[in-house]
Design a protein around this motif. Structure first.
Motif, PDB file in Angstrom:
ATOM      1  N   UNK A   1       0.898  -1.233   0.006  1.00 37.06           N
ATOM      2  CA  UNK A   1      -0.006  -0.022   0.024  1.00 37.06           C
ATOM      3  C   UNK A   1       1.081   1.164  -0.140  1.00 37.06           C
ATOM      4  N   UNK A   2       1.845   1.159   0.750  1.00 29.78           N
ATOM      5  CA  UNK A   2       2.618   2.432   0.872  1.00 29.78           C
ATOM      6  C   UNK A   2       3.409   2.696  -0.728  1.00 29.78           C
ATOM      7  N   UNK A   3       3.943   1.448  -1.080  1.00 31.85           N
ATOM      8  CA  UNK A   3       4.343   1.728  -2.484  1.00 31.85           C
ATOM      9  C   UNK A   3       3.486   2.166  -3.569  1.00 31.85           C
ATOM     10  N   UNK A   4       2.309   1.689  -3.334  1.00 31.11           N
ATOM     11  CA  UNK A   4       1.260   2.302  -4.458  1.00 31.11           C
ATOM     12  C   UNK A   4       1.205   3.734  -4.174  1.00 31.11           C
ATOM     13  N   UNK A   5       1.161   4.054  -2.930  1.00 30.04           N
ATOM     14  CA  UNK A   5       0.565   5.694  -2.484  1.00 30.04           C
ATOM     15  C   UNK A   5       1.812   6.276  -3.110  1.00 30.04           C
ATOM     16  N   UNK A   6       3.152   6.003  -2.824  1.00 29.17           N
ATOM     17  CA  UNK A   6       4.326   6.477  -3.161  1.00 29.17           C
ATOM     18  C   UNK A   6       4.379   6.873  -4.742  1.00 29.17           C
ATOM     19  N   UNK A   7       4.065   5.577  -5.439  1.00 27.32           N
ATOM     20  CA  UNK A   7       3.897   5.495  -7.054  1.00 27.32           C
ATOM     21  C   UNK A   7       3.000   6.853  -7.354  1.00 27.32           C
ATOM     22  N   UNK A   8       1.792   6.664  -6.643  1.00 23.11           N
ATOM     23  CA  UNK A   8       0.502   7.734  -7.130  1.00 23.11           C
ATOM     24  C   UNK A   8       1.130   9.092  -6.974  1.00 23.11           C
ATOM     25  N   UNK A   9       1.775   9.686  -5.807  1.00 25.44           N
ATOM     26  CA  UNK A   9       2.273  10.606  -5.355  1.00 25.44           C
ATOM     27  C   UNK A   9       3.392  11.257  -6.527  1.00 25.44           C
ATOM     28  N   UNK A  10       4.138  10.556  -6.841  1.00 26.08           N
ATOM     29  CA  UNK A  10       5.089  10.585  -7.838  1.00 26.08           C
ATOM     30  C   UNK A  10       4.484  10.746  -9.239  1.00 26.08           C
ATOM     31  N   UNK A  11       3.640   9.922  -9.597  1.00 24.50           N
ATOM     32  CA  UNK A  11       2.833  10.110 -10.995  1.00 24.50           C
ATOM     33  C   UNK A  11       2.402  11.637 -11.086  1.00 24.50           C
ATOM     34  N   UNK A  12       1.415  11.856  -9.790  1.00 24.92           N
ATOM     35  CA  UNK A  12       0.999  13.164  -9.707  1.00 24.92           C
ATOM     36  C   UNK A  12       1.809  14.472  -9.765  1.00 24.92           C
TER      37      UNK A  12
ATOM     38  N   UNK B   1       3.146  14.507 -13.394  1.00 28.70           N
ATOM     39  CA  UNK B   1       2.098  15.314 -14.228  1.00 28.70           C
ATOM     40  C   UNK B   1       1.925  16.728 -14.077  1.00 28.70           C
ATOM     41  N   UNK B   2       2.213  17.221 -12.804  1.00 29.17           N
ATOM     42  CA  UNK B   2       2.116  18.822 -12.481  1.00 29.17           C
ATOM     43  C   UNK B   2       3.317  19.262 -12.946  1.00 29.17           C
ATOM     44  N   UNK B   3       4.388  18.741 -12.992  1.00 34.06           N
ATOM     45  CA  UNK B   3       5.758  19.123 -13.458  1.00 34.06           C
ATOM     46  C   UNK B   3       5.544  19.237 -15.006  1.00 34.06           C
ATOM     47  N   UNK B   4       4.915  18.414 -15.544  1.00 36.04           N
ATOM     48  CA  UNK B   4       4.862  18.223 -17.171  1.00 36.04           C
ATOM     49  C   UNK B   4       4.141  19.363 -17.522  1.00 36.04           C
ATOM     50  N   UNK B   5       2.980  19.824 -16.770  1.00 30.13           N
ATOM     51  CA  UNK B   5       2.180  21.004 -17.123  1.00 30.13           C
ATOM     52  C   UNK B   5       2.989  22.282 -17.140  1.00 30.13           C
ATOM     53  N   UNK B   6       3.563  22.224 -15.912  1.00 31.62           N
ATOM     54  CA  UNK B   6       4.521  23.613 -15.809  1.00 31.62           C
ATOM     55  C   UNK B   6       5.577  23.686 -16.847  1.00 31.62           C
ATOM     56  N   UNK B   7       6.282  22.626 -17.251  1.00 31.77           N
ATOM     57  CA  UNK B   7       7.249  22.752 -18.411  1.00 31.77           C
ATOM     58  C   UNK B   7       6.374  23.176 -19.550  1.00 31.77           C
ATOM     59  N   UNK B   8       5.294  22.523 -19.897  1.00 27.47           N
ATOM     60  CA  UNK B   8       4.595  23.048 -21.200  1.00 27.47           C
ATOM     61  C   UNK B   8       4.230  24.623 -20.976  1.00 27.47           C
ATOM     62  N   UNK B   9       4.007  25.025 -19.814  1.00 38.04           N
ATOM     63  CA  UNK B   9       3.563  26.631 -19.500  1.00 38.04           C
ATOM     64  C   UNK B   9       4.762  27.203 -19.972  1.00 38.04           C
ATOM     65  N   UNK B  10       6.032  26.923 -19.269  1.00 40.20           N
ATOM     66  CA  UNK B  10       6.986  27.623 -19.494  1.00 40.20           C
ATOM     67  C   UNK B  10       7.757  27.722 -20.869  1.00 40.20           C
TER      68      UNK B  10
END
Length: 147
Positions: A28-39, A42-51
């Motif tokens: 469960x902890x591994x899944x949670x960390x994976x979800x956090x990393x994926x989120x 995705x947030x950093x990808x949006x920011x890079x596209x904006x920049x």
């Protein structure tokens, strides 16, 4: 996770499922960390596209400014050449070539004389500005060429 906990709370053999999972908390902890990393990814990808969009717009603006500077530099050079040609021809704004009819008569109104003095002062100031601009342009390095 929630379904397992609900089943265990209802007494539907939740103990058996927990025993089968063995190390369920670690997964469960591994899944949670994976979800956090994926989120976060995705947030950093949006920011890079904006920049990237901002940089692209700035590059276009910078290219337009460089083109304007180049055009203005060319205009200053041409204007300086015209002034130099006029000076070589003896037509300086500082030295007015007066002809016999140019002198105001003694009976001319003072307002006309004042206008002539003002016009001569304006011509001299314009000539000084052009000379200063030409000197400044000649001493400045040429603008970088756009890539």
């Amino acid at each position: 996770r929630t379904a397992r906990r609900g089943a265990a709370a209802d007494g539907d053999g939740g103990d058996e499922k927990d025993a089968e999972d063995g190390d369920g908390g670690g997964e469960d902890a591994a899944r949670y960390m994976t979800e956090l990393l994926l989120d976060e990814n995705a947030r950093l990808g949006r920011r890079v596209r904006t920049l990237e969009g901002i940089v692209s717009r700035q590059n276009v603006s910078l290219r337009k400014v460089r083109e304007d500077v180049s055009a203005l530099t060319d205009a200053v050079r041409e204007f300086t050449d015209v002034i130099n040609l006029l000076r070589q021809a003896g037509l300086s704004m500082d030295q007015k070539n007066k002809q016999p009819g140019d002198e105001p008569s003694e009976g001319a109104p003072q307002q006309q004389q004042k206008q002539q003095r003002t016009a001569a002062a304006a011509e001299k100031e314009m000539d000084d500005r052009v000379t200063d601009a030409a000197a400044a342009e000649a001493s400045s390095p040429s603008p970088p060429t756009p890539a």
